[in-house]
Design a protein around this motif. Structure first.
Motif, PDB file in Angstrom:
ATOM      1  N   THR A   1       0.753  -1.164   0.162  1.00  0.00           N
ATOM      2  CA  THR A   1       0.150   0.100  -0.038  1.00  0.00           C
ATOM      3  C   THR A   1       0.745   1.389   0.131  1.00  0.00           C
ATOM      4  O   THR A   1       2.211   1.122  -0.183  1.00  0.00           O
ATOM      5  N   THR A   2       0.331   2.319   0.178  1.00  0.00           N
ATOM      6  CA  THR A   2       1.167   3.523   0.301  1.00  0.00           C
ATOM      7  C   THR A   2       2.033   3.612   1.432  1.00  0.00           C
ATOM      8  O   THR A   2       2.756   4.556   1.309  1.00  0.00           O
TER       9      THR A   2
ATOM     10  N   THR B   1       6.378   2.218  -3.965  1.00  0.00           N
ATOM     11  CA  THR B   1       5.568   2.452  -5.222  1.00  0.00           C
ATOM     12  C   THR B   1       5.414   1.084  -6.221  1.00  0.00           C
ATOM     13  O   THR B   1       4.546   1.130  -6.890  1.00  0.00           O
ATOM     14  N   SER B   2       6.455   0.545  -5.902  1.00  0.00           N
ATOM     15  CA  SER B   2       6.540  -0.777  -7.091  1.00  0.00           C
ATOM     16  C   SER B   2       7.179  -1.917  -6.262  1.00  0.00           C
ATOM     17  O   SER B   2       7.961  -1.751  -5.510  1.00  0.00           O
ATOM     18  N   ALA B   3       6.598  -3.011  -6.556  1.00  0.00           N
ATOM     19  CA  ALA B   3       7.252  -4.235  -6.158  1.00  0.00           C
ATOM     20  C   ALA B   3       6.969  -5.565  -7.026  1.00  0.00           C
ATOM     21  O   ALA B   3       5.769  -5.560  -7.979  1.00  0.00           O
TER      22      ALA B   3
ATOM     23  N   VAL C   1      11.392  -4.427  -4.082  1.00  0.00           N
ATOM     24  CA  VAL C   1      10.601  -3.190  -3.654  1.00  0.00           C
ATOM     25  C   VAL C   1      11.418  -1.858  -3.969  1.00  0.00           C
ATOM     26  O   VAL C   1      12.526  -1.753  -3.576  1.00  0.00           O
ATOM     27  N   SER C   2      10.496  -0.974  -4.354  1.00  0.00           N
ATOM     28  CA  SER C   2      11.314   0.405  -5.029  1.00  0.00           C
ATOM     29  C   SER C   2      10.489   1.693  -4.635  1.00  0.00           C
ATOM     30  O   SER C   2       8.975   1.540  -4.454  1.00  0.00           O
ATOM     31  N   ASP C   3      10.793   2.870  -4.378  1.00  0.00           N
ATOM     32  CA  ASP C   3      10.527   4.169  -4.045  1.00  0.00           C
ATOM     33  C   ASP C   3      10.601   4.932  -5.058  1.00  0.00           C
ATOM     34  O   ASP C   3      10.351   6.211  -5.104  1.00  0.00           O
ATOM     35  N   GLY C   4      11.285   4.525  -6.371  1.00  0.00           N
ATOM     36  CA  GLY C   4      11.724   5.403  -7.351  1.00  0.00           C
ATOM     37  C   GLY C   4      13.372   5.956  -7.080  1.00  0.00           C
ATOM     38  O   GLY C   4      13.811   6.578  -7.962  1.00  0.00           O
TER      39      GLY C   4
END
Length: 202
Positions: free
Chosen positions: A119-120, A142-144, A153-156
């Motif tokens: 989730t966020t 934001t991405s997995a 898992v990434s946050d950009g």
């Protein structure tokens, strides 16, 4: 495409098979080793079988669908108000409807007998059979995607490798999104300059 035609590409074939689904989907996810796929629009969720050209509406969500993942036997869907539904592909009935909280669901990743829900604000792990929560950690991402060695898992700005909700490694990399290659530890990173093929090494 824009007029609601689905294209199924088969390895070794030069041209794709075309199927008129009559709707323009926001997103879609194929069920492995079949010609069946899940797709969703702003208002509804559907399963389409190319073998007999039939469409079934999946009714369980009351808010916009935002994430889907599939395996041979199970489909998991999530929506904008934090609810996930676990469907068995044999009947496509929702066997578990679970509130993960109030945050929108960014990604769903099925790994063996569990499903990870991003989730966020959190990364949560649920048992696919019982629907029980197995663990949760606070995280902004934001991405997995799934690779052979775990969950990326990434946050950009960073990409982290998780195993059972624990971080094993992390690298810095400015990007927009991770895309699974569905093969070993390979994956793709979408950047401002294009798509980069990568492989995770321990």
């Amino acid at each position: 495409d824009a007029i609601g035609t689905a294209y199924i590409f088969t390895a070794g074939e030069l041209s794709p098979e075309k199927y008129e689904i009559g709707r323009r989907p926001i997103g879609w996810k194929p069920i492995p080793k079949t010609k069946t796929f899940i797709y969703w629009t702003t208002l509804a969720l559907f399963v389409y079988s190319a073998e007999n050209a039939t469409t079934k509406t999946l009714r369980a969500h009351t808010s916009k669908v935002t994430a889907v993942d599939t395996s041979l036997s199970v489909t998991v869907t999530g929506d904008s108000v934090g609810r996930i539904c676990i469907w068995y592909n044999s009947e496509f009935k929702c066997h578990h409807s679970i509130s993960t909280g109030l945050d929108s669901i960014n990604e769903i990743v099925i790994v063996n007998k569990n499903v990870y829900v991003l989730t966020t604000t959190h990364l949560k792990k649920y048992d696919l059979e019982s629907g029980q929560l197995q663990g949760s950690i606070s995280i902004y991402a934001t991405s997995a995607i799934k690779i052979r060695d775990g969950l990326l898992v990434s946050d950009g700005r960073q990409i982290a490798l998780f195993n059972n909700l624990e971080t094993n490694a992390c690298v810095k990399c400015t990007h927009h999104k991770l895309v699974s290659a569905e093969e070993d530890n390979r994956f793709f990173v979408v950047t401002n300059k294009g798509v980069v093929e990568c492989e995770w090494f321990k």
